[in-house]
Write a protein that holds these residues in place. Sequence first.
Motif, PDB file in Angstrom:
ATOM      1  N   GLN A  27       0.819  -1.212   0.000  1.00 23.53           N
ATOM      2  CA  GLN A  27       0.000   0.000   0.000  1.00 23.53           C
ATOM      3  C   GLN A  27       0.852   1.262   0.000  1.00 23.53           C
ATOM      4  OE1 GLN A  27      -2.591  -0.263   3.414  1.00 23.53           O
ATOM      5  NE2 GLN A  27      -4.300  -0.915   2.138  1.00 23.53           N
ATOM      6  N   ASP A  28       1.989   1.197   0.668  1.00 21.44           N
ATOM      7  CA  ASP A  28       2.847   2.377   0.767  1.00 21.44           C
ATOM      8  C   ASP A  28       3.364   2.852  -0.584  1.00 21.44           C
ATOM      9  OD1 ASP A  28       2.442   2.376   3.479  1.00 21.44           O
ATOM     10  OD2 ASP A  28       4.443   1.657   3.996  1.00 21.44           O
ATOM     11  N   PHE A  29       3.317   2.003  -1.587  1.00 20.88           N
ATOM     12  CA  PHE A  29       3.823   2.372  -2.904  1.00 20.88           C
ATOM     13  C   PHE A  29       2.722   2.583  -3.940  1.00 20.88           C
ATOM     14  CE2 PHE A  29       7.246   0.159  -0.736  1.00 20.88           C
ATOM     15  CZ  PHE A  29       8.267   1.091  -0.884  1.00 20.88           C
ATOM     16  N   HIS A  30       1.475   2.431  -3.536  1.00 17.20           N
ATOM     17  CA  HIS A  30       0.368   2.589  -4.475  1.00 17.20           C
ATOM     18  C   HIS A  30      -0.040   4.055  -4.521  1.00 17.20           C
ATOM     19  CE1 HIS A  30      -3.421   2.114  -6.539  1.00 17.20           C
ATOM     20  NE2 HIS A  30      -3.101   0.847  -6.778  1.00 17.20           N
ATOM     21  N   PRO A  31      -0.030   4.666  -5.692  1.00 19.25           N
ATOM     22  CA  PRO A  31      -0.292   6.115  -5.790  1.00 19.25           C
ATOM     23  C   PRO A  31      -1.715   6.519  -5.412  1.00 19.25           C
ATOM     24  CG  PRO A  31      -0.190   5.133  -7.979  1.00 19.25           C
ATOM     25  CD  PRO A  31       0.225   4.067  -7.004  1.00 19.25           C
ATOM     26  N   ASP A  32      -2.659   5.592  -5.418  1.00 19.95           N
ATOM     27  CA  ASP A  32      -4.056   5.944  -5.132  1.00 19.95           C
ATOM     28  C   ASP A  32      -4.462   5.678  -3.679  1.00 19.95           C
ATOM     29  OD1 ASP A  32      -4.344   6.691  -7.791  1.00 19.95           O
ATOM     30  OD2 ASP A  32      -5.006   4.686  -8.392  1.00 19.95           O
ATOM     31  N   ILE A  33      -3.528   5.227  -2.855  1.00 21.04           N
ATOM     32  CA  ILE A  33      -3.845   4.951  -1.458  1.00 21.04           C
ATOM     33  C   ILE A  33      -3.307   6.100  -0.612  1.00 21.04           C
ATOM     34  CG2 ILE A  33      -3.476   3.383   0.480  1.00 21.04           C
ATOM     35  CD1 ILE A  33      -3.527   1.105  -1.526  1.00 21.04           C
ATOM     36  N   SER A  34      -4.209   6.745   0.101  1.00 24.58           N
ATOM     37  CA  SER A  34      -3.854   7.936   0.877  1.00 24.58           C
ATOM     38  C   SER A  34      -3.094   7.574   2.148  1.00 24.58           C
ATOM     39  CB  SER A  34      -5.121   8.706   1.251  1.00 24.58           C
ATOM     40  OG  SER A  34      -5.860   7.973   2.213  1.00 24.58           O
ATOM     41  N   LEU A  35      -2.464   8.574   2.733  1.00 26.82           N
ATOM     42  CA  LEU A  35      -1.769   8.403   4.000  1.00 26.82           C
ATOM     43  C   LEU A  35      -2.747   7.931   5.082  1.00 26.82           C
ATOM     44  CD1 LEU A  35       0.754   8.665   5.762  1.00 26.82           C
ATOM     45  CD2 LEU A  35       0.161  11.063   6.095  1.00 26.82           C
ATOM     46  N   GLN A  36      -3.962   8.451   5.062  1.00 28.33           N
ATOM     47  CA  GLN A  36      -4.972   8.043   6.042  1.00 28.33           C
ATOM     48  C   GLN A  36      -5.304   6.560   5.893  1.00 28.33           C
ATOM     49  OE1 GLN A  36      -5.278  10.767   4.051  1.00 28.33           O
ATOM     50  NE2 GLN A  36      -4.900  12.353   5.598  1.00 28.33           N
ATOM     51  N   GLU A  37      -5.427   6.082   4.669  1.00 24.65           N
ATOM     52  CA  GLU A  37      -5.701   4.658   4.442  1.00 24.65           C
ATOM     53  C   GLU A  37      -4.522   3.796   4.889  1.00 24.65           C
ATOM     54  OE1 GLU A  37      -8.343   4.131   0.544  1.00 24.65           O
ATOM     55  OE2 GLU A  37      -6.703   5.579   0.252  1.00 24.65           O
ATOM     56  N   GLN A  38      -3.302   4.274   4.619  1.00 25.10           N
ATOM     57  CA  GLN A  38      -2.106   3.536   5.054  1.00 25.10           C
ATOM     58  C   GLN A  38      -2.068   3.429   6.579  1.00 25.10           C
ATOM     59  OE1 GLN A  38       1.054   5.838   3.358  1.00 25.10           O
ATOM     60  NE2 GLN A  38       0.729   5.068   1.283  1.00 25.10           N
ATOM     61  N   GLN A  39      -2.350   4.528   7.255  1.00 28.84           N
ATOM     62  CA  GLN A  39      -2.320   4.530   8.710  1.00 28.84           C
ATOM     63  C   GLN A  39      -3.451   3.675   9.296  1.00 28.84           C
ATOM     64  OE1 GLN A  39       0.309   5.568  10.369  1.00 28.84           O
ATOM     65  NE2 GLN A  39       1.108   6.064   8.353  1.00 28.84           N
ATOM     66  N   ASN A  46      -1.972  -3.450  14.095  1.00 25.10           N
ATOM     67  CA  ASN A  46      -1.648  -3.302  15.512  1.00 25.10           C
ATOM     68  C   ASN A  46      -2.718  -3.959  16.381  1.00 25.10           C
ATOM     69  OD1 ASN A  46       0.016  -1.977  17.702  1.00 25.10           O
ATOM     70  ND2 ASN A  46      -1.973  -1.028  18.095  1.00 25.10           N
ATOM     71  N   GLN A  47      -3.981  -3.716  16.071  1.00 25.79           N
ATOM     72  CA  GLN A  47      -5.071  -4.305  16.851  1.00 25.79           C
ATOM     73  C   GLN A  47      -5.075  -5.829  16.747  1.00 25.79           C
ATOM     74  OE1 GLN A  47      -8.397  -2.143  15.230  1.00 25.79           O
ATOM     75  NE2 GLN A  47      -8.380  -0.661  16.905  1.00 25.79           N
ATOM     76  N   ARG A  48      -4.790  -6.327  15.571  1.00 22.54           N
ATOM     77  CA  ARG A  48      -4.853  -7.770  15.336  1.00 22.54           C
ATOM     78  C   ARG A  48      -3.665  -8.526  15.939  1.00 22.54           C
ATOM     79  NH1 ARG A  48      -6.704 -12.150  15.571  1.00 22.54           N
ATOM     80  NH2 ARG A  48      -6.439 -13.699  13.977  1.00 22.54           N
ATOM     81  N   PHE A  49      -2.463  -7.929  15.831  1.00 24.35           N
ATOM     82  CA  PHE A  49      -1.259  -8.688  16.176  1.00 24.35           C
ATOM     83  C   PHE A  49      -0.486  -8.186  17.386  1.00 24.35           C
ATOM     84  CE2 PHE A  49      -1.969  -9.437  11.628  1.00 24.35           C
ATOM     85  CZ  PHE A  49      -2.101 -10.811  11.655  1.00 24.35           C
ATOM     86  N   HIS A 177      12.030   0.742   6.488  1.00 29.05           N
ATOM     87  CA  HIS A 177      10.793   1.224   5.887  1.00 29.05           C
ATOM     88  C   HIS A 177      10.037   2.079   6.895  1.00 29.05           C
ATOM     89  CE1 HIS A 177       7.825   1.280   2.776  1.00 29.05           C
ATOM     90  NE2 HIS A 177       6.879   0.869   3.612  1.00 29.05           N
ATOM     91  N   ASP A 178       8.932   2.636   6.503  1.00 30.23           N
ATOM     92  CA  ASP A 178       8.153   3.554   7.330  1.00 30.23           C
ATOM     93  C   ASP A 178       7.733   2.926   8.659  1.00 30.23           C
ATOM     94  OD1 ASP A 178       6.895   5.890   8.007  1.00 30.23           O
ATOM     95  OD2 ASP A 178       5.218   5.648   6.632  1.00 30.23           O
ATOM     96  N   ALA A 179       7.322   3.751   9.605  1.00 28.56           N
ATOM     97  CA  ALA A 179       6.929   3.292  10.938  1.00 28.56           C
ATOM     98  C   ALA A 179       5.866   2.203  10.840  1.00 28.56           C
ATOM     99  CB  ALA A 179       6.414   4.468  11.757  1.00 28.56           C
ATOM    100  N   PRO A 180       6.044   1.115  11.605  1.00 27.38           N
ATOM    101  CA  PRO A 180       5.127  -0.016  11.482  1.00 27.38           C
ATOM    102  C   PRO A 180       3.755   0.190  12.100  1.00 27.38           C
ATOM    103  CG  PRO A 180       6.827  -0.487  13.102  1.00 27.38           C
ATOM    104  CD  PRO A 180       7.182   0.825  12.465  1.00 27.38           C
ATOM    105  N   GLY A 181       3.641   1.071  13.092  1.00 28.82           N
ATOM    106  CA  GLY A 181       2.341   1.289  13.720  1.00 28.82           C
ATOM    107  C   GLY A 181       2.108   0.478  14.978  1.00 28.82           C
ATOM    108  N   ALA A 182       3.148  -0.123  15.538  1.00 25.84           N
ATOM    109  CA  ALA A 182       3.015  -0.907  16.768  1.00 25.84           C
ATOM    110  C   ALA A 182       2.998   0.030  17.964  1.00 25.84           C
ATOM    111  CB  ALA A 182       4.169  -1.894  16.896  1.00 25.84           C
TER     112      ALA A 182
END
Length: 192
Positions: A27-39, A46-49, A177-182
């Motif tokens: 997703q981080d490399f897809h031009p149509d996926i926003s930062l909000q969607e990535q986060q 994070n919730q799942r794992f 790579h970018d922050a994982p979100g943990a």
Amino acid sequence: EALDSYRQALIIDPNRAGYHSNLIFSQDFHPDISLQEQQAERQRWNQRFILPLANFIQPHPNDRNPDRRIRVGYVSADFRRHSAAQAFGQLLLSYNRNRFDVFCYSGVVKEDEITKQFKDAASGWYSTLGKSDEELVEQIRNDEIDILIDLSGHTSGNRLLAFGYKPAPIQVTGIGHDAPGATTIDYRLTTP
């Protein structure tokens, strides 16, 4: 197509953190996926794992003497000839040996001359290949690491689930790579 494949893989087996990491990375490399969607995807990961591991977090037995050497651990599958190693290499090769001990937790499959340089510079070296997250966490705790640094993010060979157990009192991500979100990772190491 890759995004669709990873989403389908998660429907088939929602317990595979690697599938979810691959989805986030793609997703981080897809031009149509926003930062909000990535986060938002990172929050779902994070919730799942990560959040379910909170019950396994234990107190840290680390020595609290402020005059001792700080023990820093780096976790990566890229302690080899790799673009990420060019970014973090000097942290491992040029640290102040009077003030710090450096431990590397390596998922490198095929070691090379760069791996040897890192091994020679490190105070301790531990291969994570074939080791469970629980075994890695136990090793980090036994090494009494003060600051544990993830150098992979959601890239191949990451050991992000080990960070969910909070094996070190301070946990950092960066340079890879970018922050994982943990939520168990306290800081992000970056440059301007």
